[in-house]
Design an enzyme around this catalytic site. Sequence first.
Site, PDB file in Angstrom:
ATOM      1  N   ILE A  63       0.828  -1.214   0.000  1.00 48.55           N
ATOM      2  CA  ILE A  63       0.000   0.000   0.000  1.00 48.55           C
ATOM      3  C   ILE A  63       0.863   1.266   0.000  1.00 48.55           C
ATOM      4  O   ILE A  63       0.432   2.318  -0.480  1.00 48.55           O
ATOM      5  CB  ILE A  63      -0.984  -0.002   1.187  1.00 48.55           C
ATOM      6  N   ASN A  76      -3.015   1.868  15.536  1.00 53.78           N
ATOM      7  CA  ASN A  76      -3.485   1.515  16.888  1.00 53.78           C
ATOM      8  C   ASN A  76      -3.953   2.791  17.564  1.00 53.78           C
ATOM      9  O   ASN A  76      -3.795   3.887  17.020  1.00 53.78           O
ATOM     10  CB  ASN A  76      -2.385   0.817  17.709  1.00 53.78           C
ATOM     11  N   GLY A  84       3.605  -4.082  11.170  1.00 46.41           N
ATOM     12  CA  GLY A  84       2.683  -4.313  10.044  1.00 46.41           C
ATOM     13  C   GLY A  84       2.608  -3.146   9.077  1.00 46.41           C
ATOM     14  O   GLY A  84       3.596  -2.462   8.796  1.00 46.41           O
ATOM     15  N   VAL A  85       1.387  -2.932   8.591  1.00 44.85           N
ATOM     16  CA  VAL A  85       1.202  -1.866   7.583  1.00 44.85           C
ATOM     17  C   VAL A  85       1.459  -0.492   8.215  1.00 44.85           C
ATOM     18  O   VAL A  85       1.986   0.418   7.555  1.00 44.85           O
ATOM     19  CB  VAL A  85      -0.206  -1.959   6.948  1.00 44.85           C
ATOM     20  N   ASP A  86       1.156  -0.359   9.501  1.00 46.69           N
ATOM     21  CA  ASP A  86       1.399   0.904  10.223  1.00 46.69           C
ATOM     22  C   ASP A  86       2.887   1.241  10.174  1.00 46.69           C
ATOM     23  O   ASP A  86       3.300   2.355   9.813  1.00 46.69           O
ATOM     24  CB  ASP A  86       0.946   0.711  11.679  1.00 46.69           C
ATOM     25  N   TYR A 175      -4.128  -7.923  14.774  1.00 41.09           N
ATOM     26  CA  TYR A 175      -5.391  -7.879  15.532  1.00 41.09           C
ATOM     27  C   TYR A 175      -6.240  -9.137  15.349  1.00 41.09           C
ATOM     28  O   TYR A 175      -7.283  -9.278  15.985  1.00 41.09           O
ATOM     29  CB  TYR A 175      -6.172  -6.614  15.197  1.00 41.09           C
TER      30      TYR A 175
END
Length: 229
Positions: A63, A76, A84-86, A175
């Site tokens: 992404i 979060n 992760g993507v964060d 999650y």
Amino acid sequence: MLTDHVRQECFSSGHLAKIIDNKDILASVKRIAAIKTDIVMGNTNNYDKLKMNNSIAVIQGDITQQKVDAIVNAANNSLLGGGGVDGAIHKAAGSELLKECRKLNGCATGEAKITKGYNLPAKWVIHTVGPIWYGGSQGEDESLASCYRSCLEIAQQQQYQIKAIAFSAISTGVYGFPVERAARIAAREIQRFLESNNSLEQVILVCFSKSSYDSYLSAVNQMSERQLD
Ligand code: APR
């Protein structure tokens, strides 16, 4: 959605109308099937006369590399980054992103906040906080649905001029939200939004793994088949 476009744009004057006129039913069924597949894959720019206001595309990819107006981060509650993507988004955007996030005072689960994209190709990052999966009896479905609604609500605001938005597979990693279930919620909420808003021209679901891609594509396909019924 598909039947409206087929009826309005193709039966009246386009290529499909000619097929119907000479009663080549098999060709017309094949043509409609091709239209549906292109809608699902987001390849709607090769239609004669089918002007799509909006479509849902599913791709496998990263992404952080998407050249769209906004990408959606699975963040979060602190909005101060993570894995992760964060983690990938913060790494690609650079330190300015974290500086702006610090001023946002976090974000509640199911809600969303927008920042600039900084070094990302995308102009904006919409940060949303998905639910942690506890088995399905803690309102997880509704919280995840709320993530999509909150992000789309921000995306449609005139000030951001967002026409193309890419979502990550919210809550399906750390999650632990079941992927097929999350995909159905994503497809349903995005479709509902597109049926009543034409501010967006494209919504892309960006899946990192092949298995995630298969789940989201299947969910979007099943939903568009329900639209045809
Ligand atoms: N591009 C697209 N998708 C990605 C990328 C990427 N670069 N990296 C990971 N993903 C996918 C994962 O494979 C998963 O399918 O994003 C999906 C969401 O997974 P997570 O990033 O773990 O997000 P989530 O499950 O919502 O958990 C959020 O994880 O990273 C932390 O700070 C974040 O605490 C928060 C929690």
